[in-house]
Design a protein around this motif. Structure first.
Motif, PDB file in Angstrom:
ATOM      1  N   ARG A 125       1.074  -1.089   0.128  1.00  0.00           N
ATOM      2  CA  ARG A 125      -0.074   0.005   0.086  1.00  0.00           C
ATOM      3  C   ARG A 125       0.911   1.378  -0.030  1.00  0.00           C
ATOM      4  N   GLU A 126       2.160   1.280   0.877  1.00  0.00           N
ATOM      5  CA  GLU A 126       2.697   2.317   0.829  1.00  0.00           C
ATOM      6  C   GLU A 126       3.652   2.595  -0.620  1.00  0.00           C
ATOM      7  N   PHE A 127       4.052   1.366  -1.139  1.00  0.00           N
ATOM      8  CA  PHE A 127       4.648   1.561  -2.296  1.00  0.00           C
ATOM      9  C   PHE A 127       3.572   2.198  -3.489  1.00  0.00           C
ATOM     10  N   GLY A 128       2.527   1.679  -3.305  1.00  0.00           N
ATOM     11  CA  GLY A 128       1.254   2.207  -4.353  1.00  0.00           C
ATOM     12  C   GLY A 128       1.034   3.654  -4.044  1.00  0.00           C
ATOM     13  N   ARG A 129       0.953   4.158  -2.854  1.00  0.00           N
ATOM     14  CA  ARG A 129       0.850   5.809  -2.292  1.00  0.00           C
ATOM     15  C   ARG A 129       2.207   6.542  -3.068  1.00  0.00           C
ATOM     16  N   LEU A 130       3.257   6.037  -2.655  1.00  0.00           N
ATOM     17  CA  LEU A 130       4.500   6.652  -3.174  1.00  0.00           C
ATOM     18  C   LEU A 130       4.364   6.682  -4.728  1.00  0.00           C
ATOM     19  N   GLN A 131       4.135   5.639  -5.227  1.00  0.00           N
ATOM     20  CA  GLN A 131       4.100   5.491  -6.660  1.00  0.00           C
ATOM     21  C   GLN A 131       3.159   6.607  -7.322  1.00  0.00           C
ATOM     22  N   ARG A 132       2.029   6.739  -6.787  1.00  0.00           N
ATOM     23  CA  ARG A 132       1.023   7.817  -7.055  1.00  0.00           C
ATOM     24  C   ARG A 132       1.584   9.274  -7.067  1.00  0.00           C
ATOM     25  N   ASN A 133       2.232   9.507  -5.645  1.00  0.00           N
ATOM     26  CA  ASN A 133       2.840  10.659  -5.265  1.00  0.00           C
ATOM     27  C   ASN A 133       4.034  10.979  -6.355  1.00  0.00           C
ATOM     28  N   LEU A 134       4.659   9.781  -6.740  1.00  0.00           N
ATOM     29  CA  LEU A 134       5.759  10.125  -7.684  1.00  0.00           C
ATOM     30  C   LEU A 134       5.246  10.711  -9.250  1.00  0.00           C
ATOM     31  N   MET A 135       4.004   9.902  -9.492  1.00  0.00           N
ATOM     32  CA  MET A 135       3.601  10.329 -10.871  1.00  0.00           C
ATOM     33  C   MET A 135       3.097  11.563 -10.792  1.00  0.00           C
ATOM     34  N   GLU A 136       2.236  12.113  -9.766  1.00  0.00           N
ATOM     35  CA  GLU A 136       1.879  13.488  -9.631  1.00  0.00           C
ATOM     36  C   GLU A 136       2.910  14.376  -9.706  1.00  0.00           C
ATOM     37  N   LEU A 137       4.050  14.064  -8.991  1.00  0.00           N
ATOM     38  CA  LEU A 137       5.198  14.852  -8.984  1.00  0.00           C
ATOM     39  C   LEU A 137       5.926  15.298 -10.390  1.00  0.00           C
ATOM     40  N   LEU A 138       5.690  13.948 -11.118  1.00  0.00           N
ATOM     41  CA  LEU A 138       6.413  13.833 -12.350  1.00  0.00           C
ATOM     42  C   LEU A 138       5.492  14.752 -13.321  1.00  0.00           C
ATOM     43  N   GLN A 139       4.302  14.641 -13.405  1.00  0.00           N
ATOM     44  CA  GLN A 139       3.175  15.306 -13.980  1.00  0.00           C
ATOM     45  C   GLN A 139       3.381  16.831 -13.875  1.00  0.00           C
ATOM     46  N   GLU A 140       3.519  17.299 -12.403  1.00  0.00           N
ATOM     47  CA  GLU A 140       3.934  18.713 -12.257  1.00  0.00           C
ATOM     48  C   GLU A 140       4.971  19.250 -12.877  1.00  0.00           C
ATOM     49  N   GLN A 141       6.084  18.441 -12.647  1.00  0.00           N
ATOM     50  CA  GLN A 141       7.389  18.990 -13.308  1.00  0.00           C
ATOM     51  C   GLN A 141       7.141  19.002 -14.863  1.00  0.00           C
ATOM     52  N   LYS A 142       6.560  18.240 -15.648  1.00  0.00           N
ATOM     53  CA  LYS A 142       6.282  18.018 -16.859  1.00  0.00           C
ATOM     54  C   LYS A 142       5.552  19.387 -17.177  1.00  0.00           C
ATOM     55  N   PHE A 143       4.455  19.589 -16.498  1.00  0.00           N
ATOM     56  CA  PHE A 143       3.740  20.787 -16.678  1.00  0.00           C
ATOM     57  C   PHE A 143       4.545  21.870 -16.550  1.00  0.00           C
ATOM     58  N   GLU A 144       5.574  22.082 -15.566  1.00  0.00           N
ATOM     59  CA  GLU A 144       6.348  23.235 -15.579  1.00  0.00           C
ATOM     60  C   GLU A 144       7.334  23.523 -16.571  1.00  0.00           C
ATOM     61  N   LEU A 145       7.822  22.318 -16.931  1.00  0.00           N
ATOM     62  CA  LEU A 145       8.744  22.211 -17.754  1.00  0.00           C
ATOM     63  C   LEU A 145       8.314  22.650 -19.239  1.00  0.00           C
ATOM     64  N   ASP A 146       6.840  22.111 -19.427  1.00  0.00           N
ATOM     65  CA  ASP A 146       6.317  22.676 -20.719  1.00  0.00           C
ATOM     66  C   ASP A 146       6.125  24.190 -20.614  1.00  0.00           C
ATOM     67  N   SER A 147       5.570  24.598 -19.512  1.00  0.00           N
ATOM     68  CA  SER A 147       5.376  26.120 -19.594  1.00  0.00           C
ATOM     69  C   SER A 147       6.714  26.764 -19.559  1.00  0.00           C
ATOM     70  N   LEU A 148       7.665  26.302 -19.115  1.00  0.00           N
ATOM     71  CA  LEU A 148       9.001  27.054 -19.260  1.00  0.00           C
ATOM     72  C   LEU A 148       9.420  26.950 -20.731  1.00  0.00           C
ATOM     73  N   ARG A 149       9.163  26.113 -21.432  1.00  0.00           N
ATOM     74  CA  ARG A 149       9.440  25.911 -22.840  1.00  0.00           C
ATOM     75  C   ARG A 149       8.625  26.819 -23.252  1.00  0.00           C
ATOM     76  N   GLU A 150       7.283  26.981 -23.247  1.00  0.00           N
ATOM     77  CA  GLU A 150       6.518  28.094 -23.831  1.00  0.00           C
ATOM     78  C   GLU A 150       7.039  29.421 -23.732  1.00  0.00           C
ATOM     79  N   LYS A 151       7.499  29.638 -22.509  1.00  0.00           N
ATOM     80  CA  LYS A 151       8.000  30.787 -22.083  1.00  0.00           C
ATOM     81  C   LYS A 151       9.431  31.216 -22.924  1.00  0.00           C
ATOM     82  N   GLY A 152       9.935  29.996 -22.710  1.00  0.00           N
ATOM     83  CA  GLY A 152      11.391  30.060 -23.609  1.00  0.00           C
ATOM     84  C   GLY A 152      11.165  30.504 -25.085  1.00  0.00           C
ATOM     85  N   ILE A 153      10.311  29.898 -25.826  1.00  0.00           N
ATOM     86  CA  ILE A 153       9.921  30.101 -27.083  1.00  0.00           C
ATOM     87  C   ILE A 153       9.522  31.408 -27.217  1.00  0.00           C
ATOM     88  N   GLU A 154       8.637  31.867 -26.427  1.00  0.00           N
ATOM     89  CA  GLU A 154       8.108  33.331 -26.422  1.00  0.00           C
ATOM     90  C   GLU A 154       9.299  34.082 -26.119  1.00  0.00           C
TER      91      GLU A 154
END
Length: 186
Positions: A125-154
């Motif tokens: 259960r703890e591993f599943g929770r950590l896995q979900r948290n890691l996926m959320e963190l990776l999605q947030e980082q991807k969103f921020e990276l995509d945002s930075l890319r867009e700002k970079g292109i701009e």
């Protein structure tokens, strides 16, 4: 030694009719009665021969000795049987205590296995929770990276636009300078 069937036969023989000892006692009583009656035994004549009487007494002693030996053999067999019974009871007690010890050990192992299983499920259960948290963190980082890319292109576009505007301004400045120089030179 006497085998089991012989022992059973001997015990039956002793138990039925009171055994040989009663027979010998009856013979002794007959002899005493015969002496009192003047030398006649019940059921027959008593010879006046002392050799015959000695032989009869010798036979009685032999029978008594045989009966005593038989009784001793039976007592020995009973003692052996009792000893064997005690040995078996002792062995049973040891085996039973060993079984109880192993049973207790098995119960401890079952408890340990149940604890391990509970721990494994908790870790899953703890591993599943950590896995979900890691996926959320990776999605947030991807969103921020995509945002930075867009700002970079701009930013690149703005920089390129600014650079182009600066180049155009510089070109105009050169042209104005040339025109000014032409005007002053005239």
């Amino acid at each position: 030694g006497i085998d089991r069937t012989a022992e059973v036969d001997l015990e039956k023989e002793l138990n039925e009719g009171g055994g040989d000892h009663d027979i010998f006692q009856a013979n002794d009583d007959d002899d005493d009665d015969a002496k009192k009656r003047g030398g006649k035994k019940k059921g027959g004549n008593m010879r006046g021969n002392t050799g015959s009487l000695a032989l009869s007494k010798e036979q009685q002693r032999a029978k008594q000795s045989e009966a005593h030996a038989l009784e001793m053999a039976i007592h020995m067999k009973r003692a052996e049987r009792e000893k064997k019974k005690q040995e078996l009871e002792s062995e049973f007690t040891l085996v039973f205590s060993e079984v109880e010890r192993k049973k207790a050990s098995l119960e401890r192992l079952e408890v340990a296995i149940a604890d391990m299983e509970a721990t494994r499920q908790r870790k899953d259960r703890e591993f599943g929770r950590l896995q979900r948290n890691l996926m959320e963190l990776l999605q947030e980082q991807k969103f921020e990276l995509d945002s930075l890319r867009e700002k970079g292109i701009e930013l690149e576009t703005a920089t390129a636009t600014s650079a182009a505007a600066a180049a155009a301004t510089a070109e105009k400045a050169k042209q104005h300078e040339k025109q000014s120089a032409v005007m002053y030179n005239q």
